[in-house]
Design an enzyme around this catalytic site. Structure first.
Site, PDB file in Angstrom:
ATOM      1  CE1 TYR A 216      -3.094   3.077   0.688  1.00  0.00           C
ATOM      2  CE2 TYR A 216      -1.680   3.469   2.589  1.00  0.00           C
ATOM      3  CZ  TYR A 216      -2.654   3.910   1.712  1.00  0.00           C
ATOM      4  OH  TYR A 216      -3.173   5.166   1.845  1.00  0.00           O
ATOM      5  CB  SER A 269      -4.038  10.830   6.797  1.00  0.00           C
ATOM      6  OG  SER A 269      -2.662  10.907   7.041  1.00  0.00           O
ATOM      7  CB  SER A 271      -8.512  15.876   7.603  1.00  0.00           C
ATOM      8  OG  SER A 271      -8.574  14.721   8.406  1.00  0.00           O
ATOM      9  N   GLY A 272      -8.669  16.744   4.102  1.00  0.00           N
ATOM     10  CA  GLY A 272      -8.917  17.870   3.209  1.00  0.00           C
ATOM     11  C   GLY A 272      -7.719  18.621   2.655  1.00  0.00           C
ATOM     12  CB  THR A 274      -5.535  16.160  -1.740  1.00  0.00           C
ATOM     13  OG1 THR A 274      -4.446  15.437  -1.168  1.00  0.00           O
ATOM     14  CG2 THR A 274      -5.479  16.049  -3.247  1.00  0.00           C
ATOM     15  NE  ARG A 398      -5.325   7.604   0.185  1.00  0.00           N
ATOM     16  CZ  ARG A 398      -4.940   8.639   0.952  1.00  0.00           C
ATOM     17  NH1 ARG A 398      -4.315   9.670   0.426  1.00  0.00           N
ATOM     18  NH2 ARG A 398      -5.201   8.641   2.236  1.00  0.00           N
ATOM     19  CE1 TYR A 526     -14.693  17.789  -0.840  1.00  0.00           C
ATOM     20  CE2 TYR A 526     -16.947  18.284  -0.175  1.00  0.00           C
ATOM     21  CZ  TYR A 526     -15.896  17.393  -0.296  1.00  0.00           C
ATOM     22  OH  TYR A 526     -16.048  16.099   0.123  1.00  0.00           O
ATOM     23  NE  ARG A 527     -14.931  25.244  -7.463  1.00  0.00           N
ATOM     24  CZ  ARG A 527     -15.575  25.430  -8.611  1.00  0.00           C
ATOM     25  NH1 ARG A 527     -16.531  24.596  -8.985  1.00  0.00           N
ATOM     26  NH2 ARG A 527     -15.277  26.440  -9.373  1.00  0.00           N
ATOM     27  CD  GLU A 528     -18.610  27.785  -2.140  1.00  0.00           C
ATOM     28  OE1 GLU A 528     -18.175  28.958  -2.028  1.00  0.00           O
ATOM     29  OE2 GLU A 528     -19.176  27.360  -3.171  1.00  0.00           O
TER      30      GLU A 528
END
Ligand code: GDP
Ligand code: PGA
Ligand code: MN
Ligand code: MN
Length: 619
Positions: A216, A269, A271-272, A274, A398, A526-528
């Site tokens: 992995y 890991s 949690s946002g 990327t 992934r 996200y984008r906000e």
């Protein structure tokens, strides 16, 4: 040496142009231990041939034009924290979280475990560099991964700068990380039982990584987590030169002024990180702002000769969580894994005839016609038992793709000088207490805030999903030495800067916990999320003053740019509110958490007491 003699190893190294005598000696030494049948030196230019071989061997399956699918063994789908160890010769390196062991003992045991385990296989020699060439931190960036697993090689080519040249140009030919990966017999390693055979060891004071028993990514791509984080965490302190953190790094350019604001920060890991770095500005703000991607998982930070904190991403690719990646949440990610990208999908659902892939959240509903679809274990969906609602894709499935495919990659992402860091943020999945954003001006309070980052663990670590725990600066699984010394190193490095970055804590994951709320997320995310960072930039420039609270400065509702967003006032109030009682309770937990650490610097204790006193004063 199995079917391979020493002269053959020499011949292969000669043919590949490996002249560095220390690399040659290292390869020969480990070939003698693991006993592969063949040795092969890898260059990124070999990718197409290796992909073709992997397709032939069935290790990869085609997933649409120039993209590939791989399945891992079903008990080998995430990092295993309890089997991951930092070993050194100095017991003072023992921390609460680093799972410290003695270097001598651990090395000897690991050599025995690996002995003869690559028989019948090829040992790939993967020279890599975890830095843009010419970086002031280049001396800590070179490594050679030895692996007996071809898909791991293909991931490494996407995730790190791979090629012999990187190891031939070293200022000091001895200073490369020796990173040995042996897959082992995955079906007979007792994963998760009392007889677990796996160990993932970083022998930090010998700059040697010995990982046995997994293919992995998080356990097997040694340039990434073991070198880029664990080893570099150790090296940064040993050299006194830098910090290596599980941080994303992005730039926000204001097209009106032409200025770019650089933010880095750590979330645990899955949690946002990327998503935040890849996020394109929301439509309502896209006219004015552009977000550029520097890195999504690792940043190395140092202070330059002008006293600026600078940061760079040592990686060459993205190893992103597939779940919930779609046109709305992360259009940039979808473009980065488009036709011809060379992307590799791991443990998502797959359709062998059409070569399509799917994961939860890719579309609102799974494909209506399930004919031909297989879940991540290879089980046909059509054969599932009535009422089986388990996900088609593994929650930690992934995608792997190189940075060059990321549509918002920053023009200067590989500038060896890095970029100046304006802000350092921490965050995680915290269902209550933590507001959308709170700014912290003081260095010790910022470091204190990072050390007391409390969040829900995720499926990126085996068996821990949902557990609320402290995760100092999101480095809990990657710390190489004790937490008190780590805090002191932070204060020393960032304290040396003449321009202090602002700190902030963010939380995109507050939930509606009222009856009937159903636990929905209060913030669209996200984008906000860009909106919170824009407020932080304005605050730092003195254009927003916010509301001072015992735990930092939070935006007032009118300071947050909410153009184009339909957010109920009640939700907004909750997102920006500080529940003093809840925070007072938290301070007790923090006290216990910090008391575990040896040699925690006084300024951190003082920051803790200041926050506690301010909360008392609110009563
Ligand atoms: P990383 O592992 O820290 O890089 O995290 P990712 O960016 O890959 O995200 C992990 C998971 O969290 C994915 O399933 C994302 O869809 C989800 N996620 C990321 N950002 C947000 C957000 O702002 N709000 C919500 N609700 N989910 C998010
Ligand atoms: P993540 O990276 O932080 O993007 O999940 C992999 C990991 O930390 O295991
Ligand atoms: Mn990570
Ligand atoms: Mn990530």
């Amino acid at each position: 040496m199995g079917g391979l003699d020493g002269a053959e190893v020499e011949r292969v190294l000669d043919a590949a142009g490996v002249r560095n005598p220390h690399v040659r000696e290292y390869v020969a030494h480990w070939a003698g231990i693991t006993e592969p049948d063949r040795v092969e030196v890898v260059d990124a230019a070999d990718d197409a041939r290796l992909v073709a071989e992997a397709l032939d061997a069935g290790e990869l399956l085609p997933a649409g034009e120039g993209r590939y699918y791989s399945r891992s063994y079903r008990k080998d789908t995430a990092r295993s924290e309890e089997r991951t160890v930092v070993a050194t010769g100095d017991p003072a390196d023992r921390g609460v979280y680093n799972n410290w062991h003695d270097a001598e003992e651990m090395t000897a045991a690991q050599v025995e475990r690996m002995r003869g385990q690559s028989r019948g296989k090829t040992m790939y020699v993967v020279p890599y560099l975890m830095a843009p060439p010419g970086s002031p931190l280049e001396a800590w960036a070179a490594g050679v991964e030895l692996t007996d697993n071809r898909p791991v090689v293909l991931h490494m080519i996407r995730m790190a700068r791979v090629g012999v040249a990187h190891l031939e140009q070293l200022a000091d030919p001895t200073t490369f990380v020796r990173a040995v990966h042996v897959t082992g017999d995955l079906e007979n390693l007792g994963q998760g039982t009392d007889d677990d055979q796996r160990w993932f060891v970083t022998v930090a004071d010998r700059r040697t990584i010995l990982h046995f028993g997994s293919s992995y990514g998080g356990n097997a791509l040694l340039g990434k987590i073991a070198h880029g984080l664990r080893q570099a965490c150790y090296d940064g302190r040993a050299s006194g030169r830098f910090l290596a953190e599980q941080f994303m790094l992005l730039g926000i350019t204001d097209k009106q002024t032409g200025r770019t604001y650089h933010v880095c920060g750590g979330f645990p890991s899955a949690s946002g990180k990327t998503n935040l770095a890849m996020t394109l500005a929301p439509d309502a703000l896209g006219e004015r702002y552009h977000v550029s991607f520097y890195g999504d998982d690792i940043a190395w930070l140092w202070v330059d000769d002008d006293g600026r904190v600078r940061g760079m991403n040592p990686e060459f690719g993205v190893f992103g969580v597939a779940k919930d990646t779609n046109e709305l949440t992360n259009p940039g990610a979808l473009r980065s894994i488009g036709p011809g990208s060379g992307a590799i999908f791991t443990n998502v659902a797959y359709h062998p005839q059409t070569q399509e892939v799917w994961w939860e959240g890719r579309t609102p509903e799974p494909p209506a016609d399930v004919t031909g679809w297989e879940d991540w274990t290879g089980t046909p969906i059509a054969d599932r038992e009535e009422g089986d609602t388990s996900p088609w894709a593994h929650p930690n499935s992934r995608f792997t793709t190189t940075l060059a495919n990321v549509p918002n990659i920053a023009d200067d992402h590989d500038d060896p000088a890095g970029v100046p860091i304006d802000a350092i943020i921490f965050g995680g999945r915290t269902r209550d207490r933590e507001p959308l954003v709170r700014a912290v001006d003081d260095l010790a309070e910022g470091v204190y805030d990072g050390l007391t980052l409390g969040a829900e663990a995720t499926f990126a670590a085996d068996g821990l999903d949902g557990q609320l725990r402290y995760d100092p600066m999101s480095m809990r699984p990657f710390l190489a030495y004790g937490e008190g010394d780590y805090a002191a190193h932070w204060l020393r490095i960032i304290g040396a800067a003449t321009h202090q970055p602002v700190f902030a804590h963010v939380n995109w994951f507050q939930r509606d916990l009222t009856e009937g709320g159903g636990g929905r997320f209060l913030w669209p995310g996200y984008r906000e999320n860009l909106r919170a960072l824009l407020w932080l930039a304005a605050y730092q420039r003195g254009e927003a003053s916010g509301r001072r609270t015992p735990v930092g400065v939070v935006p007032t509702a009118d300071e947050l740019d909410l153009t184009g967003l339909d957010l109920p006032q009640a939700d907004l109030d909750r997102l920006l509110g500080i529940d003093v009682e809840r925070w007072r309770q938290e301070m007790g937990f923090r006290q216990e958490h910090l008391e575990q650490f040896d040699r925690l610097p006084q300024p951190i204790w003082e920051a803790h007491r200041r926050v506690a006193a301010a909360l008392e004063a609110e009563r």
